[in-house]
Design a protein around this motif. Structure first.
Motif, short mmCIF file in Angstrom:
data_model
loop_
_atom_site.label_atom_id
_atom_site.label_comp_id
_atom_site.label_asym_id
_atom_site.label_seq_id
_atom_site.Cartn_x
_atom_site.Cartn_y
_atom_site.Cartn_z
N TRP A 133 18.18 17.65 5.16
CA TRP A 133 16.81 17.14 5.10
C TRP A 133 16.58 16.13 6.22
O TRP A 133 15.53 16.13 6.85
CB TRP A 133 16.55 16.53 3.72
N LEU A 134 17.56 15.28 6.48
CA LEU A 134 17.42 14.31 7.58
C LEU A 134 17.31 15.03 8.93
O LEU A 134 16.50 14.65 9.78
CB LEU A 134 18.60 13.35 7.59
N LYS A 135 18.09 16.08 9.11
CA LYS A 135 18.02 16.85 10.36
C LYS A 135 16.66 17.51 10.51
O LYS A 135 16.08 17.54 11.60
CB LYS A 135 19.12 17.91 10.39
N ILE A 136 16.14 18.05 9.41
CA ILE A 136 14.81 18.68 9.43
C ILE A 136 13.76 17.64 9.83
O ILE A 136 12.92 17.89 10.70
CB ILE A 136 14.47 19.31 8.06
N ARG A 137 13.81 16.48 9.20
CA ARG A 137 12.84 15.43 9.50
C ARG A 137 12.93 15.00 10.97
O ARG A 137 11.90 14.76 11.61
CB ARG A 137 13.04 14.25 8.57
N ASP A 138 14.14 14.91 11.49
CA ASP A 138 14.30 14.54 12.90
C ASP A 138 13.72 15.62 13.83
O ASP A 138 13.09 15.29 14.84
CB ASP A 138 15.77 14.31 13.25
N CYS A 164 11.27 17.42 13.32
CA CYS A 164 9.80 17.47 13.17
C CYS A 164 9.09 16.36 13.93
O CYS A 164 7.86 16.26 13.86
CB CYS A 164 9.43 17.40 11.69
N LYS A 165 9.82 15.56 14.66
CA LYS A 165 9.19 14.47 15.41
C LYS A 165 9.05 14.87 16.88
O LYS A 165 9.88 15.57 17.43
CB LYS A 165 10.04 13.20 15.31
N ASN A 166 7.97 14.36 17.51
CA ASN A 166 7.80 14.62 18.93
C ASN A 166 8.66 13.64 19.74
O ASN A 166 9.40 12.83 19.17
CB ASN A 166 6.32 14.57 19.34
N LYS A 167 8.56 13.68 21.04
CA LYS A 167 9.41 12.84 21.88
C LYS A 167 9.15 11.35 21.71
O LYS A 167 9.96 10.52 22.13
CB LYS A 167 9.27 13.24 23.36
N PHE A 168 8.04 11.00 21.06
CA PHE A 168 7.71 9.60 20.82
C PHE A 168 8.08 9.16 19.40
O PHE A 168 7.79 8.04 19.00
CB PHE A 168 6.21 9.35 21.06
N GLY A 169 8.70 10.07 18.65
CA GLY A 169 9.11 9.76 17.29
C GLY A 169 8.01 9.92 16.25
O GLY A 169 8.18 9.54 15.10
N VAL A 170 6.90 10.52 16.66
CA VAL A 170 5.78 10.71 15.75
C VAL A 170 5.93 12.07 15.05
O VAL A 170 6.15 13.09 15.72
CB VAL A 170 4.44 10.65 16.52
N THR A 189 6.65 20.24 10.82
CA THR A 189 7.03 19.98 9.43
C THR A 189 6.74 21.19 8.55
O THR A 189 7.59 21.62 7.77
CB THR A 189 6.30 18.74 8.89
N TYR A 190 5.54 21.75 8.68
CA TYR A 190 5.18 22.90 7.86
C TYR A 190 6.11 24.08 8.15
O TYR A 190 6.56 24.75 7.23
CB TYR A 190 3.71 23.29 8.11
N LYS A 191 6.40 24.32 9.42
CA LYS A 191 7.30 25.42 9.78
C LYS A 191 8.69 25.22 9.18
O LYS A 191 9.29 26.15 8.64
CB LYS A 191 7.40 25.55 11.30
N GLU A 192 9.22 24.01 9.30
CA GLU A 192 10.57 23.72 8.78
C GLU A 192 10.62 23.84 7.26
O GLU A 192 11.58 24.38 6.71
CB GLU A 192 11.02 22.33 9.22
N VAL A 193 9.61 23.32 6.58
CA VAL A 193 9.58 23.40 5.12
C VAL A 193 9.51 24.85 4.67
O VAL A 193 10.24 25.27 3.76
CB VAL A 193 8.41 22.57 4.55
N LEU A 194 8.65 25.65 5.30
CA LEU A 194 8.56 27.06 4.95
C LEU A 194 9.88 27.79 5.24
O LEU A 194 10.27 28.68 4.49
CB LEU A 194 7.41 27.74 5.69
#
Length: 84
Positions: A23-28, A30-36, A42-47
């Motif tokens: 889950w931590l890897k997925i969340r990482d 899902c962030k752009n180069k600025f950490g946003v 996120t939707y793609k990873e969750v699906l």
């Protein structure tokens, strides 16, 4: 892994929790180069990783509300927000 079946618009979806490290890897991812966080990522990873049945992609949805509700339910389930 723990699973849960939910129904949205009369369609059944099976969710499966991933291990915390994944889950931590997925969340990482899902962030752009600025950490946003990126909603699209996120939707793609969750699906791809939490919604295990039926396997679907964003493009498979005609209804934004259905997609949004599914992803929110899946994230809530993953984070333990619906434990009784």
């Amino acid at each position: 892994m723990e699973q849960k079946t939910i129904t949205i618009n009369e369609k059944e979806f099976t969710l499966q929790k991933v291990f915390p490290v994944e889950w931590l890897k997925i969340r990482d991812r899902c962030k752009n180069k600025f950490g946003v966080p990126s909603e699209e990522k996120t939707y793609k990873e969750v699906l791809a990783h939490i919604v295990v049945s039926p396997k679907m992609k964003i493009e498979d949805f005609d209804d934004w509300g259905e997609l949004d509700e599914l992803v929110k339910e899946a994230v809530n389930f993953q984070q333990g927000g619906d434990e009784e």
